[in-house]
Design a protein around this motif. Structure first.
Motif, PDB file in Angstrom:
ATOM      1  N   PHE A  69       4.115   5.225 -12.756  1.00  6.41           N
ATOM      2  CA  PHE A  69       4.346   4.922 -11.360  1.00  6.41           C
ATOM      3  C   PHE A  69       5.135   6.049 -10.714  1.00  6.41           C
ATOM      4  O   PHE A  69       6.026   6.621 -11.330  1.00  6.41           O
TER       5      PHE A  69
ATOM      6  N   LEU B 194      -3.318   2.365   5.581  1.00  6.56           N
ATOM      7  CA  LEU B 194      -3.598   2.017   4.192  1.00  6.56           C
ATOM      8  C   LEU B 194      -4.936   2.632   3.823  1.00  6.56           C
ATOM      9  O   LEU B 194      -5.925   2.429   4.517  1.00  6.56           O
TER      10      LEU B 194
ATOM     11  N   HIS C 249       1.928   5.927  -3.340  1.00  7.14           N
ATOM     12  CA  HIS C 249       0.641   5.768  -4.023  1.00  7.14           C
ATOM     13  C   HIS C 249       0.510   4.315  -4.454  1.00  7.14           C
ATOM     14  O   HIS C 249       1.490   3.685  -4.836  1.00  7.14           O
ATOM     15  N   LEU C 250      -0.696   3.806  -4.371  1.00  4.26           N
ATOM     16  CA  LEU C 250      -0.928   2.403  -4.699  1.00  4.26           C
ATOM     17  C   LEU C 250      -1.595   2.263  -6.054  1.00  4.26           C
ATOM     18  O   LEU C 250      -2.464   3.049  -6.415  1.00  4.26           O
ATOM     19  N   HIS C 251      -1.180   1.240  -6.750  1.00  2.00           N
ATOM     20  CA  HIS C 251      -1.816   0.892  -8.015  1.00  2.00           C
ATOM     21  C   HIS C 251      -2.281  -0.544  -7.879  1.00  2.00           C
ATOM     22  O   HIS C 251      -1.522  -1.393  -7.433  1.00  2.00           O
ATOM     23  N   LYS C 252      -3.493  -0.815  -8.238  1.00  2.00           N
ATOM     24  CA  LYS C 252      -4.010  -2.181  -8.087  1.00  2.00           C
ATOM     25  C   LYS C 252      -4.575  -2.691  -9.407  1.00  2.00           C
ATOM     26  O   LYS C 252      -5.777  -2.851  -9.555  1.00  2.00           O
TER      27      LYS C 252
ATOM     28  N   TRP D 247      -4.788  -5.451 -10.542  1.00  2.00           N
ATOM     29  CA  TRP D 247      -5.442  -6.756 -10.468  1.00  2.00           C
ATOM     30  C   TRP D 247      -6.801  -6.678  -9.771  1.00  2.00           C
ATOM     31  O   TRP D 247      -7.407  -7.692  -9.484  1.00  2.00           O
ATOM     32  N   GLU D 248      -7.269  -5.477  -9.502  1.00  2.00           N
ATOM     33  CA  GLU D 248      -8.501  -5.341  -8.716  1.00  2.00           C
ATOM     34  C   GLU D 248      -9.650  -6.143  -9.329  1.00  2.00           C
ATOM     35  O   GLU D 248     -10.473  -6.710  -8.620  1.00  2.00           O
TER      36      GLU D 248
ATOM     37  N   MET E 235      -9.545  -8.927 -10.553  1.00  2.00           N
ATOM     38  CA  MET E 235      -9.419 -10.362 -10.279  1.00  2.00           C
ATOM     39  C   MET E 235     -10.004 -10.740  -8.923  1.00  2.00           C
ATOM     40  O   MET E 235     -10.163 -11.912  -8.618  1.00  2.00           O
ATOM     41  N   ARG E 236     -10.269  -9.750  -8.117  1.00  2.00           N
ATOM     42  CA  ARG E 236     -10.758 -10.050  -6.781  1.00  2.00           C
ATOM     43  C   ARG E 236     -12.278 -10.156  -6.788  1.00  2.00           C
ATOM     44  O   ARG E 236     -12.964  -9.377  -7.422  1.00  2.00           O
TER      45      ARG E 236
ATOM     46  N   ARG F  12      -0.039  -8.111  -7.602  1.00  2.19           N
ATOM     47  CA  ARG F  12       0.768  -7.237  -8.424  1.00  2.19           C
ATOM     48  C   ARG F  12       1.465  -6.275  -7.487  1.00  2.19           C
ATOM     49  O   ARG F  12       0.967  -6.012  -6.396  1.00  2.19           O
TER      50      ARG F  12
ATOM     51  N   TRP G  87       2.190  -3.024  -5.718  1.00  2.00           N
ATOM     52  CA  TRP G  87       1.363  -1.834  -5.533  1.00  2.00           C
ATOM     53  C   TRP G  87       2.098  -0.556  -5.898  1.00  2.00           C
ATOM     54  O   TRP G  87       1.496   0.462  -6.136  1.00  2.00           O
TER      55      TRP G  87
ATOM     56  N   GLY H 194       5.622   1.253  -7.934  1.00  2.00           N
ATOM     57  CA  GLY H 194       6.268   1.087  -9.218  1.00  2.00           C
ATOM     58  C   GLY H 194       7.685   0.583  -9.192  1.00  2.00           C
ATOM     59  O   GLY H 194       8.424   0.771 -10.148  1.00  2.00           O
TER      60      GLY H 194
END
Lengths: 141, 141
Positions: free
Chosen positions: A3, A74, A129-132, A134-135, A137-138, B105, B107, B109
């Motif tokens: 992260f 975004l 920066h974004l981390h997903k 759970w993507e 799960m969508r 979750r 996004w 860190g």
């Protein structure tokens, strides 16, 4: 997974973003509650201007001078946001003509005769920066 | 030029939009001021959940249970927004595990261990056509 910490934007970067955009959200206290509403604004020197009609928004501003305006963007992998906190006041008489000198018109056909000025006392911005994770799960859109 | 009044969205339409999105802005009172911050959220039944770290957001929610969350979408010619107003509380212990069952979750860190639930008491939405008569005043990007 690594992260990265959010990046703090400089005040100049925040103002550049504010000047490049025109759609934001205004938050203000309203009789013991909090309200948030989208609006369009314009930068006028070191102030922000927006228009409003009689009603919710204006009432909130007049009763409680403290407001916060937020803009953001975004994308798939990153986001930024800029938040302006300050005091708001209604411009009266000739002062309200300043709204004619900036690219500020009501986007919708309400009767938005009132011009409100926000005098910022705090402008801050972040980019991350974004981390997903759970993507999966969508549902696919 | 003819203007069309904003269209009020039904509660069902608002919830459909809330469920289809995950990025919003939270407004809350904070020690006599108002704060607004972007966040990602998830719908859990008739509640909204988000995560937060110790700090600004959580502090504001715990001290002042009234919050407002806004989502919106802007295109060239129209826009919509949905605003949820309600009360917020921190989920403790096993209740916090509800966040594991929804696509939520952090996004970024940060160390976002806390799960906050918003119980809406007012959900409203509007859709409007946009008119930008000042477009010619803007520099081309």
């Amino acid at each position: 997974m690594s992260f990265e910490p959010p990046q703090t934007l400089s005040t100049a970067q925040c103002w550049d973003l504010l000047a490049a955009h025109e759609f934001g959200r205004l938050a203000f206290p309203l009789v013991g509650d909090v309200q948030i509403t989208p609006l369009n604004y314009a930068v006028d020197g070191d102030r922000l201007l927006f228009r409003t009609a009689e009603g919710n928004k204006l009432l909130g501003v007049v009763m409680h001078a403290r407001v916060a305006l937020e803009i953001d963007e975004l994308t798939q992998e990153s986001a930024w946001s800029v938040v302006v906190r300050g005091s708001a006041r209604v411009l009266e008489g000739a002062e309200a003509d300043r709204a004619e000198q900036v690219p500020l018109r009501p986007w919708v056909g309400d009767d938005k005769h009132h011009v409100i000025e926000i005098a910022p006392d705090e402008v801050s911005g972040r980019r991350f920066h974004l981390h997903k994770p759970w993507e999966h799960m969508r549902a696919t859109d």
